[in-house]
Design an enzyme around this catalytic site. Structure first.
Site, PDB file in Angstrom:
ATOM      1  N   HIS A 131       0.830  -1.210   0.000  1.00 57.17           N
ATOM      2  CA  HIS A 131       0.000   0.000   0.000  1.00 57.17           C
ATOM      3  C   HIS A 131       0.868   1.266   0.000  1.00 57.17           C
ATOM      4  O   HIS A 131       1.150   1.838   1.044  1.00 57.17           O
ATOM      5  CB  HIS A 131      -0.895  -0.052   1.254  1.00 57.17           C
ATOM      6  CG  HIS A 131      -2.067   0.875   1.221  1.00 57.17           C
ATOM      7  ND1 HIS A 131      -3.335   0.485   1.582  1.00 57.17           N
ATOM      8  CD2 HIS A 131      -2.175   2.174   0.889  1.00 57.17           C
ATOM      9  CE1 HIS A 131      -4.166   1.508   1.472  1.00 57.17           C
ATOM     10  NE2 HIS A 131      -3.479   2.550   1.068  1.00 57.17           N
ATOM     11  N   HIS A 186       1.212   5.121  -1.729  1.00 52.31           N
ATOM     12  CA  HIS A 186       0.685   6.199  -2.568  1.00 52.31           C
ATOM     13  C   HIS A 186       1.869   6.875  -3.258  1.00 52.31           C
ATOM     14  O   HIS A 186       2.602   7.634  -2.631  1.00 52.31           O
ATOM     15  CB  HIS A 186      -0.107   7.207  -1.734  1.00 52.31           C
ATOM     16  CG  HIS A 186      -1.372   6.629  -1.174  1.00 52.31           C
ATOM     17  ND1 HIS A 186      -2.537   6.557  -1.901  1.00 52.31           N
ATOM     18  CD2 HIS A 186      -1.656   6.056   0.016  1.00 52.31           C
ATOM     19  CE1 HIS A 186      -3.489   5.972  -1.171  1.00 52.31           C
ATOM     20  NE2 HIS A 186      -2.972   5.660  -0.002  1.00 52.31           N
ATOM     21  N   ARG A 234       1.658   8.856  -5.998  1.00 54.38           N
ATOM     22  CA  ARG A 234       1.273  10.210  -6.454  1.00 54.38           C
ATOM     23  C   ARG A 234       1.608  10.536  -7.907  1.00 54.38           C
ATOM     24  O   ARG A 234       1.486  11.695  -8.314  1.00 54.38           O
ATOM     25  CB  ARG A 234       1.939  11.285  -5.580  1.00 54.38           C
ATOM     26  CG  ARG A 234       1.764  11.126  -4.089  1.00 54.38           C
ATOM     27  CD  ARG A 234       0.337  11.362  -3.667  1.00 54.38           C
ATOM     28  NE  ARG A 234       0.193  11.436  -2.219  1.00 54.38           N
ATOM     29  CZ  ARG A 234      -0.853  10.957  -1.558  1.00 54.38           C
ATOM     30  NH1 ARG A 234      -1.848  10.363  -2.213  1.00 54.38           N
ATOM     31  NH2 ARG A 234      -0.940  11.069  -0.265  1.00 54.38           N
ATOM     32  N   ASP A 277      -9.025   2.735  -3.160  1.00 55.43           N
ATOM     33  CA  ASP A 277      -8.448   3.433  -2.006  1.00 55.43           C
ATOM     34  C   ASP A 277      -8.027   4.862  -2.367  1.00 55.43           C
ATOM     35  O   ASP A 277      -7.314   5.087  -3.339  1.00 55.43           O
ATOM     36  CB  ASP A 277      -7.232   2.664  -1.484  1.00 55.43           C
ATOM     37  CG  ASP A 277      -6.680   3.301  -0.222  1.00 55.43           C
ATOM     38  OD1 ASP A 277      -7.183   2.977   0.858  1.00 55.43           O
ATOM     39  OD2 ASP A 277      -5.763   4.144  -0.328  1.00 55.43           O
ATOM     40  N   HIS A 292     -10.612  -0.388   1.398  1.00 57.57           N
ATOM     41  CA  HIS A 292     -10.490   0.637   2.432  1.00 57.57           C
ATOM     42  C   HIS A 292     -11.893   0.740   3.017  1.00 57.57           C
ATOM     43  O   HIS A 292     -12.804   1.241   2.373  1.00 57.57           O
ATOM     44  CB  HIS A 292     -10.037   1.955   1.785  1.00 57.57           C
ATOM     45  CG  HIS A 292     -10.178   3.161   2.660  1.00 57.57           C
ATOM     46  ND1 HIS A 292      -9.156   4.045   2.885  1.00 57.57           N
ATOM     47  CD2 HIS A 292     -11.229   3.651   3.364  1.00 57.57           C
ATOM     48  CE1 HIS A 292      -9.574   5.020   3.686  1.00 57.57           C
ATOM     49  NE2 HIS A 292     -10.839   4.807   3.988  1.00 57.57           N
ATOM     50  N   ASN A 326      -5.953   8.475   7.772  1.00 54.95           N
ATOM     51  CA  ASN A 326      -7.236   7.836   7.558  1.00 54.95           C
ATOM     52  C   ASN A 326      -7.033   6.364   7.227  1.00 54.95           C
ATOM     53  O   ASN A 326      -6.364   6.069   6.251  1.00 54.95           O
ATOM     54  CB  ASN A 326      -7.971   8.521   6.391  1.00 54.95           C
ATOM     55  CG  ASN A 326      -9.398   8.029   6.278  1.00 54.95           C
ATOM     56  OD1 ASN A 326      -9.981   7.601   7.272  1.00 54.95           O
ATOM     57  ND2 ASN A 326      -9.950   8.068   5.076  1.00 54.95           N
ATOM     58  N   ASP A 331       0.896   2.311   3.926  1.00 50.36           N
ATOM     59  CA  ASP A 331       0.006   3.432   3.560  1.00 50.36           C
ATOM     60  C   ASP A 331       0.819   4.731   3.437  1.00 50.36           C
ATOM     61  O   ASP A 331       0.368   5.808   3.836  1.00 50.36           O
ATOM     62  CB  ASP A 331      -1.150   3.600   4.558  1.00 50.36           C
ATOM     63  CG  ASP A 331      -2.304   4.423   3.972  1.00 50.36           C
ATOM     64  OD1 ASP A 331      -2.212   4.839   2.796  1.00 50.36           O
ATOM     65  OD2 ASP A 331      -3.291   4.665   4.687  1.00 50.36           O
ATOM     66  N   GLY A 373      -2.653  11.671   6.063  1.00 51.57           N
ATOM     67  CA  GLY A 373      -1.668  10.650   5.729  1.00 51.57           C
ATOM     68  C   GLY A 373      -0.282  10.990   6.238  1.00 51.57           C
ATOM     69  O   GLY A 373       0.003  12.137   6.595  1.00 51.57           O
TER      70      GLY A 373
HETATM   71  O1  DOR Z   1      -4.098   8.482   5.321  1.00 53.78           O
HETATM   72  C1  DOR Z   1      -4.483   8.273   4.168  1.00 53.78           C
HETATM   73  N1  DOR Z   1      -3.921   8.919   3.115  1.00 53.78           N
HETATM   74  N2  DOR Z   1      -5.490   7.421   3.952  1.00 53.78           N
HETATM   75  C2  DOR Z   1      -6.053   7.248   2.733  1.00 53.78           C
HETATM   76  O2  DOR Z   1      -6.965   6.466   2.622  1.00 53.78           O
HETATM   77  C3  DOR Z   1      -5.588   8.046   1.574  1.00 53.78           C
HETATM   78  C4  DOR Z   1      -4.205   8.492   1.771  1.00 53.78           C
HETATM   79  C5  DOR Z   1      -3.767   9.535   0.780  1.00 53.78           C
HETATM   80  O3  DOR Z   1      -3.913   9.316  -0.413  1.00 53.78           O
HETATM   81  O4  DOR Z   1      -3.229  10.567   1.190  1.00 53.78           O
HETATM   82 ZN    ZN Z   2      -6.955   3.992   2.481  1.00 54.50          ZN
END
Ligand code: DOR
Ligand code: ZN
Length: 431
Positions: free
Chosen positions: A60, A62, A64, A152, A182, A281, A308, A327
């Site tokens: 998991h 991100h 970007r 997600d 999620h 989150n 995450d 996040g």
């Molecule tokens: O903390 C989080 N950040 N939870 C998420 O589900 C999305 C993520 C984000 O993309 O920043």
């Molecule tokens: Zn998430």
């Protein structure tokens, strides 16, 4: 050829999980594991006193990219992964554009291959534009290389409509792709990303309850009972979720789950020290929830740990709590935080922790990676777990500096990282 000498190999499946060995790598593969190995002309790594594991796998991340490249790029995110000891990461679909067609997946994977430092896999959206309504073409996404389907971070982060859920379960089953959820009820949630607990009360901000997560899991489990298919619940934050997964697994449902380093080591109280840097989150919850998550990891109800990793700009965090982005960055701190706060405190053993970060995610994604064995791809991380150091966000390769752990004294640093037989980190630095 590459010869790693005298490291302690963490073998997650074995009765005798910590053994001193030599490992010989030729080309992309591990070709020999044993004692007193020699090889003329091989490049040598002396791993004496250090730990060797399979390269970590993050379910998991991100990344970007495309779309939010001021927060992170394929290059910066994968460099962060390598420095954190990860050799494989799975990119989340909340990019711009979303990962919802075969064309976008193919173009992302081609770029990931040329611009990435580690192996980069990707999720694909469950629904078009991640809007939770119309399903994407799962067969085409699979053909393009998607390993797992999720919304997600897009819209409500998961379709809320039960009819859509039924359809996606049937469609995922048909093409044999796992789904990642999620779990968050969009009507019950309040966008403050604060647990409805003591800190929310103190700050006078409305919080969101653990039920916001558990009701979604319950709903899906009910549907999966009628139509079972591999389904993964990501970043669990609540004790009730662990209970639901335990019971459903006992009944034989093909489900798996992960939680994060932050949910295992921090509580809502981190917000009092770190402010918006601890705004995530699902939200950080109470000590009772944290303990239930640790017990879930230990017992195997929670299969894996995933970061995450969610980079954001400084200005998106330097603001009022309710307005701040959600996040934290986790790739460069995950192992150190988990090793220091869980293994050193004897809440988990080192082989247990490594299993959660290697073999377990590999199994969920049906990858051949995650193990150090002859014939396997040489994705290997060598760790110093003896030397204390302080987490320093200014040294991150990630563009994101949003960590609640800056300055924390930890143990556990990836000194050497090998991806497909190639050294990408040497003496703790990117090559
Ligand atoms: O903390 C989080 N950040 N939870 C998420 O589900 C999305 C993520 C984000 O993309 O920043
Ligand atoms: Zn998430």
């Amino acid at each position: 050829m590459l010869l790693i000498k005298n490291g302690i190999l963490v073998n997650t499946g074995s009765k005798n999980p910590l053994q001193q060995v030599d490992i010989l790598v030729s080309g992309k593969k591990i070709v020999k594991i044993g004692k007193n190995l020699t090889a003329t002309k091989a490049q040598l790594i002396n791993a004496k006193g250090r730990i060797i594991t399979a390269g970590l796998i993050d379910l998991h991340t991100h990344l970007r990219d495309p779309g939010f490249t001021s927060k992170e790029t394929i290059a910066s995110g994968s460099a962060a992964a390598a420095l954190g000891g990860f050799t494989t990461i799975v990119a989340m679909p909340n990019t711009q554009p979303r990962m919802d067609t075969a064309e976008k997946i193919k173009s992302f994977l081609a770029r990931a291959k040329s611009e990435g430092v580690v192996n980069i896999l990707t999720t694909g959206n469950l629904t078009q534009n991640g809007e939770g309504k119309l399903l994407t073409n799962f067969a085409a996404l699979k053909k393009a290389g998607v390993k797992i389907l999720t919304d997600d971070g897009c819209g409500d982060s998961h379709p809320q409509d039960l009819e859509v859920e039924k359809k996606l379960i049937a469609a995922a089953k048909k093409v044999k792709l796992p789904v990642m959820m999620h779990a968050e009820d969009s009507e019950m949630k309040c966008n403050t990303h604060l647990h409805a607990g003591v800190v929310a009360k103190k700050l006078g901000i409305r919080g969101s309850s653990a039920e916001c997560e558990t009701v979604m899991i319950e709903r899906v489990l009910e549907l999966l009972r009628k139509n079972p298919t591999p389904y993964h619940f990501t970043h669990l934050s609540a004790a009730g979720s662990v209970d639901l997964i335990r019971v459903a697994k006992k009944r034989g449902l093909p489900i798996t789950a992960d939680t994060t380093p932050h949910h295992l080591t921090l509580t809502e109280k981190a917000i009092l020290d770190s402010g918006t840097l601890a705004k995530v989150n699902p939200p950080l919850r109470s000590e009772a929830h944290r303990k239930a998550l640790i017990a879930g990891v230990k017992s195997g109800v929670i299969d894996a740990i995933a970061t995450d990793h969610a980079p954001h700009l400084a200005e998106e965090k330097n603001c009022e709590f309710t307005k701040a982005a959600v996040g934290l960055v986790g790739l460069e701190t995950a192992f150190a935080v988990l090793y220091t706060d869980l293994v050193k405190r004897k809440l988990l053993t080192l082989p247990q922790l490594i299993e959660k970060l290697t073999t377990a995610p590999a199994k969920i994604l049906k990858l051949k990676a995650g193990e150090i064995k002859v014939g396997k791809e040489a994705d290997i991380t060598i760790w110093d777990i003896e030397t204390a150091y302080k987490i320093d966000k200014t040294k991150f390769a990630s563009k994101g500096r949003n960590t609640p752990w800056n300055g924390k004294k930890v143990f556990g640093k990836a000194t050497d990282v090998i991806v497909g037989g190639k050294i990408v980190v040497k003496a703790g630095k990117l090559v």
